[in-house]
Write an enzyme that holds these catalytic residues in place. Structure first.
Site, short mmCIF file in Angstrom:
data_model
loop_
_atom_site.label_atom_id
_atom_site.label_comp_id
_atom_site.label_asym_id
_atom_site.label_seq_id
_atom_site.Cartn_x
_atom_site.Cartn_y
_atom_site.Cartn_z
N SER A 112 0.80 -1.36 0.14
CA SER A 112 -0.04 -0.10 0.04
C SER A 112 0.81 1.24 -0.10
O SER A 112 2.00 1.13 0.31
CB SER A 112 -0.92 -0.05 1.35
OG SER A 112 -0.14 0.07 2.48
N ALA A 132 1.34 5.10 1.74
CA ALA A 132 1.22 5.46 3.10
C ALA A 132 -0.28 6.48 3.36
O ALA A 132 -0.53 7.10 2.35
CB ALA A 132 2.40 6.48 3.59
N ASP A 181 -8.96 1.57 15.12
CA ASP A 181 -7.91 0.54 14.75
C ASP A 181 -7.90 -0.34 15.48
O ASP A 181 -7.18 -0.99 16.42
CB ASP A 181 -6.71 1.21 14.65
CG ASP A 181 -5.52 0.56 13.85
OD1 ASP A 181 -5.78 -0.63 13.09
OD2 ASP A 181 -4.25 0.90 14.18
#
Length: 501
Positions: free
Chosen positions: A204, A206, A266
């Site tokens: 990915s 950032a 998260d």
């Protein structure tokens, strides 16, 4: 009917439509309450957030404008005739309401939600409601069901039928993140490829960090590689380091992340579903997960790391993955550089066996590469690290990296280190006692990383190293005065480095 217009506006992962307030075909008020509109033509349809404009130079009264992502997803040519309808609320949102109320959802119910999210039928507020409900309460069975649903909603790569790919082992690694400079993948991939084990690494860019693997690799090579080119890389070079966004792996994950980040959600359940859905979709059969543990890392203590490891193992087993977890030191940044150009410099120094290369990055990469090599039945247990070290020291890993770089092609632009430089000095004599990963990453981002690949921080002292008052702890690099000023001010407020006398 309205005429379709392509507006060169990057709305990232959100579909946005622009309608003139004086639209000749529709009453704008009919759509304002919903905040969205469905665009249809010739069997194609698209849900988009509605923005109303007054300037006919942007969108005329007989036009509908679509942002870059929306225009690409609809797949019609500019100038096509389309019509608008009020969007039908997704039926699956009733399941989200049930989840908010504390219900445990079945695999089928989770699949319905993820399918509608992938098809852009949820607004950001509705996605946020789903994420917060899951963050409040989620069973292990739901984590598995969510992961399966995310895999099913996108592309799934298959490497087993490729010539030159034998044994059925497709290796991969993933770090859960949070540690600046931890660019081990760019060393692990060429080591594993040099051994001959296929390792197609999709990475990915950032989101909240100063550099992702794709950002750093893009300093050296093109990372925007289509599937056909990836297949050639794996067949001929045994590995690649590419941006995963091009191949639509677990697209629901990208949408969920775009809402998670601003909300600072998260949880370990969503982390596991996110990572494993991407890796299974990428065709991995054998996966090593790196969990760094440290006071300013994502995972702060050993007991939390063990709980996360067990969840990875449970879900991975049921997905048919051969999965191992490495719990590593996350007490400070890895290597010397924080930011794409600086991290690429560190990676190449390690691959070239440069004595000035960062030893912590080298040893961590060898540890992880050795664990992956032991996925190969021909490598005896416990001998993976020795094999990895031999491939690095002989130059075989560097040769493998050079081949991958050559096959992926040159980067889209030449990236150079930021010319604006400021040193952050030690306030006292002593020894560096701690480096704050979060703070240093923040300063590097304020300096312009990763958008400006040459921006970031060059660490000159690590934990345990002596320093005198006035000597530099690190250098800030930037390319624009505004970024340079922001980063310097943030470092002056709190450098992120503690010195003990």
């Amino acid at each position: 009917m309205l005429t379709l217009r392509h507006l060169a506006i990057d709305t990232v992962r959100e579909n946005v439509a622009f309608l003139n307030r004086r639209c000749t075909r529709y009453h704008v008020e009919d759509f304002l309450g919903l905040g969205r509109v469905e665009v249809r033509n010739d069997g194609r349809s698209l849900l988009a957030v509605l923005n109303v404009v007054d300037d006919p130079a942007i969108v005329g009264p007989d036009e509908i404008g679509l942002s870059d992502p929306a225009f690409g997803q609809l797949g019609l040519a500019a100038g096509s005739a389309v019509h608008l309808v009020p969007p039908t609320p997704p039926e699956s949102f009733e399941l989200v309401r049930a989840k908010v109320g504390g219900a445990a959802l079945t695999d089928g119910q989770l699949a319905a939600i993820i399918r509608d999210i992938t098809e852009q039928r949820y607004s950001k507020i509705e996605i946020a409601a789903f994420l917060i409900a899951c963050a409040s309460f989620m069973t292990t069975a739901e984590v598995l069901g969510l992961t399966r649903a995310m895999i099913a909603a996108g592309t799934r790569l298959d490497w087993q039928s490729l010539d030159g790919v034998s044994g059925g082992t497709i290796a991969d690694k993933h770090c859960i993140g949070g540690i600046p400079g931890n660019r081990t993948s760019m060393i692990v991939v060429p080591i594993v490829a040099a051994h001959g084990l296929p390792i197609p690494k999709t990475s990915s860019r950032a989101i909240t960090s100063p550099a992702g693997t794709a950002d750093t690799m893009e300093v050296l090579a093109n990372v925007d590689v289509p599937v056909e080119r990836m297949q050639a890389l794996v067949r001929e070079a045994k590995g690649c380091l590419v941006w995963g966004g091009h191949v639509r792996l677990s697209p629901a994950d990208d949408i969920l992340i775009s809402v998670e980040r601003p909300l600072a959600i998260d949880t370990r359940e969503q982390l596991v579903a996110s990572i494993l859905s991407k890796k299974v979709a990428a065709g991995s059969t054998h996966l090593l997960i790196d969990i760094p543990v440290g006071p300013s890392a994502k995972i702060r203590n050993a007991s939390e790391a063990v709980r996360l490891r067990k969840l990875f193992e449970h879900v991975g087993d049921r997905l048919g993955l051969t999965l191992e977890v490495a719990i590593t030191d996350g007490s400070q940044p890895v290597g010397h550089g924080i930011g794409p150009v600086l991290e690429a410099r560190d990676v190449m120094a390690v691959l070239r066996n440069d004595p000035a290369g960062p030893p912590d990055l080298r040893e961590r990469a060898l540890l992880l590469a050795g664990r992956i090599l032991e996925f190969d039945p021909a490598v005896r247990g416990g001998s993976g690290n020795r094999r990895a070290r031999g491939l690095l020291e002989s130059g075989a890993a560097l040769a493998a990296m050079e081949r991958i770089i050559e096959m992926q092609g040159p980067p889209p632009a030449v990236a150079t280190l930021g010319s604006l430089v400021a040193e952050v000095a030690s306030p006292a004599d002593g020894v560096v006692s701690s480096l704050d990963c979060y703070r240093l990453a923040r300063i590097a981002r304020l300096a312009g990383a990763p958008t400006d690949k040459g921006a970031g921080i060059d660490l000159l002292r690590k934990v345990g190293e002596p320093v005198r008052r006035g000597e530099p702890l690190y250098r800030i690099h930037a390319s624009t005065n505004a970024d340079f000023t922001f980063a310097q001010a943030h470092a002056a407020e709190n450098s992120g480095v503690a010195v003990a006398g």
